[in-house]
Write a protein that holds these residues in place. Structure first.
Motif, PDB file in Angstrom:
ATOM      1  N   PHE A  37       0.854  -1.179   0.000  1.00 21.39           N
ATOM      2  CA  PHE A  37       0.000   0.000   0.000  1.00 21.39           C
ATOM      3  C   PHE A  37       0.895   1.236   0.000  1.00 21.39           C
ATOM      4  CE2 PHE A  37      -4.222  -1.673   1.318  1.00 21.39           C
ATOM      5  CZ  PHE A  37      -3.863  -2.989   1.582  1.00 21.39           C
ATOM      6  N   ARG A  38       0.290   2.374  -0.268  1.00 21.70           N
ATOM      7  CA  ARG A  38       1.014   3.627  -0.083  1.00 21.70           C
ATOM      8  C   ARG A  38       0.036   4.712   0.359  1.00 21.70           C
ATOM      9  NH1 ARG A  38       2.522   5.391  -6.321  1.00 21.70           N
ATOM     10  NH2 ARG A  38       0.404   6.009  -6.958  1.00 21.70           N
ATOM     11  N   GLN A  39       0.593   5.692   1.032  1.00 26.16           N
ATOM     12  CA  GLN A  39      -0.204   6.832   1.456  1.00 26.16           C
ATOM     13  C   GLN A  39       0.571   8.105   1.163  1.00 26.16           C
ATOM     14  OE1 GLN A  39      -1.538   6.848   5.552  1.00 26.16           O
ATOM     15  NE2 GLN A  39      -3.229   8.207   5.029  1.00 26.16           N
ATOM     16  N   ALA A  40       0.039   8.886   0.247  1.00 27.22           N
ATOM     17  CA  ALA A  40       0.641  10.165  -0.105  1.00 27.22           C
ATOM     18  C   ALA A  40       0.119  11.249   0.846  1.00 27.22           C
ATOM     19  CB  ALA A  40       0.307  10.515  -1.547  1.00 27.22           C
ATOM     20  N   PRO A  41       0.842  12.331   0.984  1.00 29.34           N
ATOM     21  CA  PRO A  41       0.395  13.418   1.877  1.00 29.34           C
ATOM     22  C   PRO A  41      -0.994  13.907   1.520  1.00 29.34           C
ATOM     23  CG  PRO A  41       2.655  13.778   1.187  1.00 29.34           C
ATOM     24  CD  PRO A  41       2.154  12.618   0.388  1.00 29.34           C
ATOM     25  N   GLY A  42      -1.864  13.946   2.512  1.00 30.70           N
ATOM     26  CA  GLY A  42      -3.213  14.444   2.305  1.00 30.70           C
ATOM     27  C   GLY A  42      -4.157  13.485   1.612  1.00 30.70           C
ATOM     28  N   LYS A  43      -3.706  12.266   1.376  1.00 31.82           N
ATOM     29  CA  LYS A  43      -4.539  11.282   0.677  1.00 31.82           C
ATOM     30  C   LYS A  43      -4.739  10.050   1.540  1.00 31.82           C
ATOM     31  CE  LYS A  43      -3.260  12.692  -4.005  1.00 31.82           C
ATOM     32  NZ  LYS A  43      -2.752  12.216  -5.332  1.00 31.82           N
ATOM     33  N   GLU A  44      -5.751   9.280   1.190  1.00 32.94           N
ATOM     34  CA  GLU A  44      -5.993   8.023   1.886  1.00 32.94           C
ATOM     35  C   GLU A  44      -5.001   6.965   1.417  1.00 32.94           C
ATOM     36  OE1 GLU A  44     -10.808   8.437   2.699  1.00 32.94           O
ATOM     37  OE2 GLU A  44     -10.024   6.834   1.434  1.00 32.94           O
ATOM     38  N   ARG A  45      -4.804   5.979   2.258  1.00 32.68           N
ATOM     39  CA  ARG A  45      -3.934   4.871   1.891  1.00 32.68           C
ATOM     40  C   ARG A  45      -4.617   4.050   0.787  1.00 32.68           C
ATOM     41  NH1 ARG A  45      -1.147   1.823   6.752  1.00 32.68           N
ATOM     42  NH2 ARG A  45      -3.302   1.352   7.318  1.00 32.68           N
ATOM     43  N   GLU A  46      -3.834   3.644  -0.212  1.00 36.29           N
ATOM     44  CA  GLU A  46      -4.378   2.874  -1.331  1.00 36.29           C
ATOM     45  C   GLU A  46      -3.552   1.616  -1.535  1.00 36.29           C
ATOM     46  OE1 GLU A  46      -4.017   4.661  -5.216  1.00 36.29           O
ATOM     47  OE2 GLU A  46      -1.985   5.395  -4.821  1.00 36.29           O
ATOM     48  N   ILE A  47      -4.234   0.579  -1.998  1.00 36.39           N
ATOM     49  CA  ILE A  47      -3.519  -0.655  -2.311  1.00 36.39           C
ATOM     50  C   ILE A  47      -2.899  -0.527  -3.689  1.00 36.39           C
ATOM     51  CG2 ILE A  47      -5.588  -1.799  -3.230  1.00 36.39           C
ATOM     52  CD1 ILE A  47      -4.369  -4.423  -2.038  1.00 36.39           C
ATOM     53  N   LEU A  48      -1.714  -1.092  -3.825  1.00 41.06           N
ATOM     54  CA  LEU A  48      -1.003  -1.054  -5.102  1.00 41.06           C
ATOM     55  C   LEU A  48      -0.989  -2.415  -5.770  1.00 41.06           C
ATOM     56  CD1 LEU A  48       2.084   1.049  -3.981  1.00 41.06           C
ATOM     57  CD2 LEU A  48       0.042   1.859  -5.173  1.00 41.06           C
ATOM     58  N   VAL A  49      -0.506  -3.381  -5.061  1.00 46.06           N
ATOM     59  CA  VAL A  49      -0.358  -4.725  -5.601  1.00 46.06           C
ATOM     60  C   VAL A  49      -0.633  -5.731  -4.499  1.00 46.06           C
ATOM     61  CG1 VAL A  49       1.292  -4.215  -7.456  1.00 46.06           C
ATOM     62  CG2 VAL A  49       2.117  -4.591  -5.151  1.00 46.06           C
ATOM     63  N   ALA A  50      -1.083  -6.900  -4.891  1.00 46.90           N
ATOM     64  CA  ALA A  50      -1.331  -7.972  -3.940  1.00 46.90           C
ATOM     65  C   ALA A  50      -0.765  -9.262  -4.498  1.00 46.90           C
ATOM     66  CB  ALA A  50      -2.818  -8.122  -3.670  1.00 46.90           C
ATOM     67  N   ILE A  51      -0.363 -10.140  -3.605  1.00 44.81           N
ATOM     68  CA  ILE A  51       0.208 -11.410  -4.025  1.00 44.81           C
ATOM     69  C   ILE A  51      -0.364 -12.511  -3.160  1.00 44.81           C
ATOM     70  CG2 ILE A  51       2.255 -11.172  -2.522  1.00 44.81           C
ATOM     71  CD1 ILE A  51       3.866 -12.451  -4.881  1.00 44.81           C
ATOM     72  N   ARG A  52      -0.738 -13.603  -3.818  1.00 47.01           N
ATOM     73  CA  ARG A  52      -1.313 -14.740  -3.090  1.00 47.01           C
ATOM     74  C   ARG A  52      -0.199 -15.573  -2.463  1.00 47.01           C
ATOM     75  NH1 ARG A  52      -5.883 -17.427  -6.782  1.00 47.01           N
ATOM     76  NH2 ARG A  52      -4.097 -18.088  -8.013  1.00 47.01           N
ATOM     77  N   ARG A  53      -0.598 -16.529  -1.660  1.00 48.43           N
ATOM     78  CA  ARG A  53       0.383 -17.414  -1.024  1.00 48.43           C
ATOM     79  C   ARG A  53       1.210 -18.148  -2.073  1.00 48.43           C
ATOM     80  NH1 ARG A  53      -3.407 -20.243   3.641  1.00 48.43           N
ATOM     81  NH2 ARG A  53      -4.444 -18.328   4.327  1.00 48.43           N
ATOM     82  N   SER A  54       0.571 -18.447  -3.195  1.00 51.31           N
ATOM     83  CA  SER A  54       1.232 -19.208  -4.259  1.00 51.31           C
ATOM     84  C   SER A  54       2.263 -18.392  -5.028  1.00 51.31           C
ATOM     85  CB  SER A  54       0.184 -19.718  -5.239  1.00 51.31           C
ATOM     86  OG  SER A  54      -0.469 -18.606  -5.854  1.00 51.31           O
ATOM     87  N   GLY A  55       2.160 -17.065  -4.931  1.00 53.70           N
ATOM     88  CA  GLY A  55       3.070 -16.217  -5.688  1.00 53.70           C
ATOM     89  C   GLY A  55       2.417 -15.505  -6.850  1.00 53.70           C
ATOM     90  N   ASP A  56       1.176 -15.875  -7.178  1.00 53.69           N
ATOM     91  CA  ASP A  56       0.454 -15.144  -8.215  1.00 53.69           C
ATOM     92  C   ASP A  56       0.163 -13.734  -7.714  1.00 53.69           C
ATOM     93  OD1 ASP A  56      -1.494 -18.098  -8.965  1.00 53.69           O
ATOM     94  OD2 ASP A  56       0.410 -17.413  -9.782  1.00 53.69           O
ATOM     95  N   SER A  57       0.284 -12.776  -8.629  1.00 57.76           N
ATOM     96  CA  SER A  57       0.138 -11.390  -8.193  1.00 57.76           C
ATOM     97  C   SER A  57      -0.793 -10.618  -9.100  1.00 57.76           C
ATOM     98  CB  SER A  57       1.495 -10.707  -8.147  1.00 57.76           C
ATOM     99  OG  SER A  57       2.055 -10.625  -9.440  1.00 57.76           O
ATOM    100  N   THR A  58      -1.273  -9.491  -8.607  1.00 58.00           N
ATOM    101  CA  THR A  58      -2.109  -8.614  -9.389  1.00 58.00           C
ATOM    102  C   THR A  58      -1.835  -7.169  -8.973  1.00 58.00           C
ATOM    103  OG1 THR A  58      -4.370  -8.205 -10.159  1.00 58.00           O
ATOM    104  CG2 THR A  58      -4.089  -8.612  -7.816  1.00 58.00           C
ATOM    105  N   THR A  59      -2.013  -6.266  -9.896  1.00 60.15           N
ATOM    106  CA  THR A  59      -1.773  -4.845  -9.666  1.00 60.15           C
ATOM    107  C   THR A  59      -3.084  -4.094  -9.771  1.00 60.15           C
ATOM    108  OG1 THR A  59       0.396  -5.099 -10.691  1.00 60.15           O
ATOM    109  CG2 THR A  59      -0.387  -2.870 -10.386  1.00 60.15           C
TER     110      THR A  59
END
Length: 124
Positions: A37-59
């Motif tokens: 995740f990331r949080q820029a100044p004055g903004k809400e935290r947002e998800i960027l990328v996620a990865i499953r236990r298996s290693g498959d990922s999505t952006t």
């Protein structure tokens, strides 16, 4: 329980690349889905990328697709965020998080453990 520690942040110039690391300790790392995740100044935290236990990922957000990728090394209990062609709008605090849920976890509320964050600043 799992403890997470991010590292690799810093000050870079636009167009540079950076790799963030998230080191995990405690319970078995491979049993968690992970996310950045990331949080820029004055903004809400947002998800960027996620990865499953298996290693498959999505952006997730269009602003980082094609530039950011996630990977994990379960043998090293470490997850990475590979960031290319950085832009000033990427300036933020970057957090890694772990979830005991299955599959891709894209809701902040579904993450159980968080790191303290690492600052990334991109100058123009």
């Amino acid at each position: 329980q799992v403890q997470l520690v991010e590292s690799g942040g810093g000050l870079v110039q636009a167009g540079d690349s950076l790799r963030l690391s998230c080191a995990a300790s405690g319970r078995k790392f491979s049993s968690y889905a992970m996310g950045w995740f990331r949080q820029a100044p004055g903004k809400e935290r947002e998800i960027l990328v996620a990865i499953r236990r298996s290693g498959d990922s999505t952006t997730y957000p269009g602003s980082v697709k094609g530039r950011f990728t996630i990977s994990r090394d379960n043998a090293k209990n470490t997850m990475y965020l590979h960031m290319n062609n950085l832009k000033p709008d990427d300036t933020a605090i970057y957090y890694c998080a772990a979830s005991s849920k299955l599959g891709y976890v894209n809701q902040e509320k579904d993450y159980d453990y968080w790191g303290q964050g690492t600052q990334v600043t991109v100058s123009s």
